[in-house]
Design an enzyme around this catalytic site. Structure first.
Site, short mmCIF file in Angstrom:
data_model
loop_
_atom_site.label_atom_id
_atom_site.label_comp_id
_atom_site.label_asym_id
_atom_site.label_seq_id
_atom_site.Cartn_x
_atom_site.Cartn_y
_atom_site.Cartn_z
N SER A 1 41.26 40.54 46.58
CA SER A 1 41.43 39.48 45.57
C SER A 1 42.27 39.88 44.37
O SER A 1 42.75 39.01 43.65
CB SER A 1 40.06 38.97 45.09
OG SER A 1 39.44 39.93 44.26
N LYS B 1 37.93 40.83 38.24
CA LYS B 1 38.94 39.77 38.08
C LYS B 1 39.66 39.96 36.75
O LYS B 1 39.30 40.80 35.93
CB LYS B 1 38.30 38.37 38.10
CG LYS B 1 37.43 38.07 39.30
CD LYS B 1 38.20 37.97 40.59
CE LYS B 1 37.24 37.74 41.76
NZ LYS B 1 37.80 38.06 43.02
#
EC number: 3.4.21.89
Length: 186
Positions: free
Chosen positions: A39, A80
């Site tokens: 990701s 993230k």
């Protein structure tokens, strides 16, 4: 015999002190994490081993584009990048990030954008109010996070905004593999 006993006792004290110090550092200052999944490509690779700085956000507030580790659930931490800060409206239109109506460059995606084909997209269009929670602006005490690999990331587009108090810390250093050793950030 007493001298040997004292020597063992000194070694035991030193060992206990070292273990105590390591425990304090690990619990309150820095922590290792292993990146799990794609990701955050191309910035972070699957299985990169990193150090998370746990004290940064005790001293200051998170900044846009900081890479953070947060508790996504009781069992799982995610890594993230912060895109939206409290009080901001976030929107993506035609691959451009808009914060409060002003375009903001995402320099960490420049290479991805240059290499993509005309029919590909990195970030599908969305506005904050379309995400879980349907907020008009990022609420106080929260941030909006996205993975750098936008097509393969479970982030605020699915989870909604993330409470700042769920942030473990700022990802600051890749230490393994050695050929990728580097400080990370914007």
């Amino acid at each position: 015999m007493a001298k040997k006993k004292n020597e063992w006792f000194d070694w035991l004290k030193a060992l206990l002190f070292a273990l105590g110090l390591a425990f304090i550092v690990r619990m309150f200052l820095f922590s290792p994490i292993v990146v799990d999944g794609p990701s955050m490509l191309p910035t972070l690779h699957d299985q990169d081993q990193m150090i998370v700085n746990k004290i940064t956000y005790k001293i200051r507030k998170p900044d846009r584009f900081d890479i953070v580790v947060f508790h996504a659930s009781a069992q799982k931490d995610f890594i993230k990048r912060i895109i939206g800060l409290p009080g901001e409206h976030v929107e993506f239109i035609d691959e451009v990030l808009y914060i409060n109506g002003e375009s903001v460059e995402e320099s960490f995606l420049t290479e991805q954008k240059e290499n993509m084909k005309s029919y590909q997209t990195i970030t599908n269009d969305f506005a904050l109010e379309e995400l879980p929670g349907e907020y008009e602006v990022v609420p106080e005490g929260h941030v909006l996070v996205l993975g750098d690999n936008r097509g393969n990331s479970t982030d605020s587009r699915m989870l909604g905004v993330i409470p700042i108090d769920q942030i473990v810390g700022k990802a600051s250093l890749i230490y393994w593999p050695l050929d990728r050793m580097q400080f990370v950030g914007e």
